[in-house]
Design a protein around this motif. Sequence first.
Motif, PDB file in Angstrom:
ATOM      1  N   ASP A 189      -1.832  14.068   1.188  1.00 20.92           N
ATOM      2  CA  ASP A 189      -0.447  13.678   0.926  1.00 20.92           C
ATOM      3  C   ASP A 189      -0.329  12.227   0.464  1.00 20.92           C
ATOM      4  OD1 ASP A 189       0.413  16.202   1.687  1.00 20.92           O
ATOM      5  OD2 ASP A 189       0.915  15.594   3.732  1.00 20.92           O
ATOM      6  N   ASP A 190      -1.054  11.312   1.128  1.00 16.92           N
ATOM      7  CA  ASP A 190      -0.966   9.893   0.765  1.00 16.92           C
ATOM      8  C   ASP A 190      -1.398   9.660  -0.676  1.00 16.92           C
ATOM      9  OD1 ASP A 190      -0.068   9.346   3.311  1.00 16.92           O
ATOM     10  OD2 ASP A 190      -2.004   8.573   4.028  1.00 16.92           O
ATOM     11  N   ARG A 209       1.254  11.072  -3.132  1.00 16.05           N
ATOM     12  CA  ARG A 209       2.421  10.188  -3.261  1.00 16.05           C
ATOM     13  C   ARG A 209       2.068   8.938  -4.068  1.00 16.05           C
ATOM     14  NH1 ARG A 209       3.599  14.383  -0.903  1.00 16.05           N
ATOM     15  NH2 ARG A 209       3.493  14.861  -3.099  1.00 16.05           N
ATOM     16  N   LYS A 210       0.861   8.402  -3.855  1.00 15.26           N
ATOM     17  CA  LYS A 210       0.435   7.216  -4.601  1.00 15.26           C
ATOM     18  C   LYS A 210       0.334   7.533  -6.095  1.00 15.26           C
ATOM     19  CE  LYS A 210      -3.284   3.860  -5.036  1.00 15.26           C
ATOM     20  NZ  LYS A 210      -4.593   3.424  -4.551  1.00 15.26           N
ATOM     21  N   HIS A 248       9.155  11.975  -6.489  1.00  9.99           N
ATOM     22  CA  HIS A 248       8.514  12.328  -5.224  1.00  9.99           C
ATOM     23  C   HIS A 248       8.351  13.842  -5.137  1.00  9.99           C
ATOM     24  CE1 HIS A 248       7.526  11.721  -0.979  1.00  9.99           C
ATOM     25  NE2 HIS A 248       8.218  12.821  -0.749  1.00  9.99           N
ATOM     26  N   GLY A 256       2.651   0.114  -3.246  1.00  6.80           N
ATOM     27  CA  GLY A 256       2.432   1.270  -2.398  1.00  6.80           C
ATOM     28  C   GLY A 256       2.659   0.951  -0.925  1.00  6.80           C
ATOM     29  N   GLU A 257       3.563   0.023  -0.649  1.00  2.55           N
ATOM     30  CA  GLU A 257       3.816  -0.411   0.719  1.00  2.55           C
ATOM     31  C   GLU A 257       5.229  -0.032   1.139  1.00  2.55           C
ATOM     32  OE1 GLU A 257       0.827  -4.235   0.515  1.00  2.55           O
ATOM     33  OE2 GLU A 257       2.969  -4.599   0.502  1.00  2.55           O
ATOM     34  N   GLN A 258       5.360   0.321   2.408  1.00  3.53           N
ATOM     35  CA  GLN A 258       6.674   0.671   2.942  1.00  3.53           C
ATOM     36  C   GLN A 258       7.099  -0.253   4.064  1.00  3.53           C
ATOM     37  OE1 GLN A 258       6.472   4.803   4.052  1.00  3.53           O
ATOM     38  NE2 GLN A 258       6.784   5.468   1.960  1.00  3.53           N
TER      39      GLN A 258
END
Length: 182
Positions: free
Chosen positions: A50-51, A54-55, A64, A133-135
Amino acid sequence: MDVTSTRQRNLRTLVEGLSANLVTQKAVAIRLDMAPSYLNQLLGGKKMGDDVARKVERQADLPHGWMDVAHDSPDAESVANGASHSLRIDPEIIASALRLLRLTFANLDIDDFDNEQDGTPLAYAYEYLLKRGEQMVTPDNLIDFSKALAERLREKNGNEEGASARDNGSTGSDHRPARRKA
């Protein structure tokens, strides 16, 4: 078709579409912010989590969830080639962008910026976090973003601040106002 197969198929479609402009698979991997060998492993059948999905979507400016849905229509190629797509705002990133902006304004001694009149700094903070790519707000991205925003504000207000400093007889670097305006 399971999500693993769907992601692999969509990655192939995406790489083919990006290769039209970027020519080499290495250039595509760099565009997707991954090592060329890793992209090759994914294309060869390595499971995409998943990661990573999304990236890839973020780096390719895809909506998304795009990697998780089969795209058998010609629209898939136009999306892969960077055609317009639906706007997707991640609530976690927007919340972090707000926090990043608030902390950056505090670091830069900006207290009277009206976010309701000019949303550009918020959009810039959001874009900044999305591209990294940071939340979450971290000390590193706060420092980097503060520098980048200060530079943008200097560029935007360069002529105005230079003219007002000359008009007030200020020499510039020795005098710093207590609070600046954006």
